[in-house]
Design an enzyme around this catalytic site. Sequence first.
Site, PDB file in Angstrom:
ATOM      1  N   LYS A 291       0.836  -1.205   0.000  1.00 58.52           N
ATOM      2  CA  LYS A 291       0.000   0.000   0.000  1.00 58.52           C
ATOM      3  C   LYS A 291       0.866   1.248   0.000  1.00 58.52           C
ATOM      4  O   LYS A 291       1.940   1.272   0.591  1.00 58.52           O
ATOM      5  CB  LYS A 291      -0.850   0.014   1.277  1.00 58.52           C
ATOM      6  CG  LYS A 291      -1.876  -1.097   1.327  1.00 58.52           C
ATOM      7  CD  LYS A 291      -3.244  -0.506   1.076  1.00 58.52           C
ATOM      8  CE  LYS A 291      -4.350  -1.517   1.163  1.00 58.52           C
ATOM      9  NZ  LYS A 291      -4.317  -2.629   0.251  1.00 58.52           N
ATOM     10  N   LYS A 292       0.332   2.294  -0.632  1.00 57.44           N
ATOM     11  CA  LYS A 292       1.018   3.585  -0.611  1.00 57.44           C
ATOM     12  C   LYS A 292       1.040   4.158   0.791  1.00 57.44           C
ATOM     13  O   LYS A 292       1.952   4.849   1.191  1.00 57.44           O
ATOM     14  CB  LYS A 292       0.243   4.568  -1.495  1.00 57.44           C
ATOM     15  CG  LYS A 292       0.843   4.772  -2.845  1.00 57.44           C
ATOM     16  CD  LYS A 292       0.121   5.907  -3.556  1.00 57.44           C
ATOM     17  CE  LYS A 292       0.383   5.786  -5.030  1.00 57.44           C
ATOM     18  NZ  LYS A 292      -0.326   6.751  -5.825  1.00 57.44           N
ATOM     19  N   ARG A 293      -0.043   3.931   1.507  1.00 55.87           N
ATOM     20  CA  ARG A 293      -0.159   4.486   2.864  1.00 55.87           C
ATOM     21  C   ARG A 293      -0.327   3.340   3.874  1.00 55.87           C
ATOM     22  O   ARG A 293      -1.428   3.085   4.356  1.00 55.87           O
ATOM     23  CB  ARG A 293      -1.370   5.427   2.938  1.00 55.87           C
ATOM     24  CG  ARG A 293      -1.197   6.658   2.076  1.00 55.87           C
ATOM     25  CD  ARG A 293      -2.370   7.619   2.220  1.00 55.87           C
ATOM     26  NE  ARG A 293      -2.140   8.826   1.461  1.00 55.87           N
ATOM     27  CZ  ARG A 293      -2.320   8.944   0.145  1.00 55.87           C
ATOM     28  NH1 ARG A 293      -2.761   7.923  -0.545  1.00 55.87           N
ATOM     29  NH2 ARG A 293      -2.048  10.082  -0.468  1.00 55.87           N
TER      30      ARG A 293
END
Length: 535
Positions: A291-293
């Site tokens: 995930k990006k975050r």
Amino acid sequence: MNLDFPCSALEFIPGRVKLPDLSDSHTAEAPMTAPDQNVKRKTQDVSSPRLRFAPSPTGITHLGNLRTALFNWLYARQQGGQFILRIEDTDQERRVPGAVERLMDDMRWLGLDWDEGPDVGGPVGPYVQSERLAHYREGAARLLESGAAYYCDCTPQRLARLREEQLARGEMPRYDRHCRARGLGPGPGRVIRFKTPLEGRTTVTDLVRGESTFDNRQLSDPVIMKSDGFPTYHLANVIDDHLMGITHVLRGDEWLSSLPLHVLLYAAFGWQPPIFVHLPLIVDMHGRKLKKRPEELPDVTAEYLAYARLFRVETLRERGYLPEAVLNYLALLGWNPGTEQELFTPQELIAAFRLERISPAPAKFDADRLNWFNRQHLARLDEAALLARGRPFLQAAYDDPRLEDDGWTAALIAAAREEITTLGDLPAATAWAFHDPVQLDDEAWQALRSDPAAPVLAAFREALPEAGRLTLEEANDLLRGLMRRFRKAHGWSGRQVLFPLRAALTGTVHGPHMAAIVALLDAETMRRRLDRALP
Ligand code: GLU
């Protein structure tokens, strides 16, 4: 209605691939009139490949984005083609100010240069989708006119109800084509939908994965133009790839499921699709999509966060990873050269890259391996390069005039190079040069309590000059002399002699070569540290 696209600039590109425009296409046959058609990619003339990286900038560049950019870049550079940067920002809600600049900066950091793009321009610009709305409106008008698209006035409430009902019946939620045959014209709040075939199958080809066939009944009629006048990704992407003369589309495999729709759109326009390669997913150590975050994941551990944050380019840059190491590592995430070679320069990668060797299997993001690549590339840097790249990390941590001295700083970094994984480790690995040791570790205490400690430290202190620094050679001679003397007199080993000295000067018995330490510290500093270690 004028159906020609405003692309007269295309005529002025000598020697490049002939870029298509809408006016050269014959009228498209609406896909629903040919339910059994198999839309296949035909072999193209790819003598001058044109590849693009088409990010939707969200403010965070992660390695997945850059891997896609890298593979496109490698192939374009190898083939002597063009690499184009196109910004896909039609989702107005997801726009982040400054995101495009950051992304371009991250690409430059990695060395991925582009031939055409928002900043450098080019023959088929503009290269930002929000500045190309006229193209999409003309494209949508064309599909409406040929009967391949229609207006829809279904309200969000109706669509939500429909969705609920379908879910309650255990069906996949999809648009029920309510407006398909209503013959609506334009009007406020209306969207334009693409007519997908009601039956039959669509076959698509991915260069690496081969052919797959999709049942058209699985498709619904997707929105291609929103009521705010902005296109959705599918329409804008297909129109731009066509107008920009893109020959190869290398993109993340999350787009594979959109491929049938894209292929149907190409057919509806009467255009030939480019060659597609979907790059394998990058997964974490548990095999899940990265995930990006990661901080938004439920129950995330500190250890996982530290690992997942390395997936962000921002973290890698802050920590002082070398771009050539990151590039090398990324190239092997989903591609392999078919040989044992692991270490590549960018030029070697360009030469070795083959589309056919891209793997469809998910690639695992392995931080240890990334670190290994970074250490390997650090070891390949000569002293001047190491100085230029390492000094900013030291200057950010220490306000010390010695860091302006090239010779001293280069020697300091050279002394630490074996101990660091990234340039960001330099301040900690060289802390002994900047601070008198305030805390001694256990091994250092032991060394200072050993029999050799007092006589060795006294003899060393005695041999120091009044002020200034010793050369490396002088430092070496001094230490060798000490070791010889104490071996003869007491039979003490080199280690027994050097450990207390190292402990007194640096606070630990580990670290760079003793002679390097002695040559980097000045005589007064060393005297002060010796006096403190043995009061
Ligand atoms: N804008 C899309 C993305 O950010 C591009 C997908 C494509 O390359 O077609 O993933």
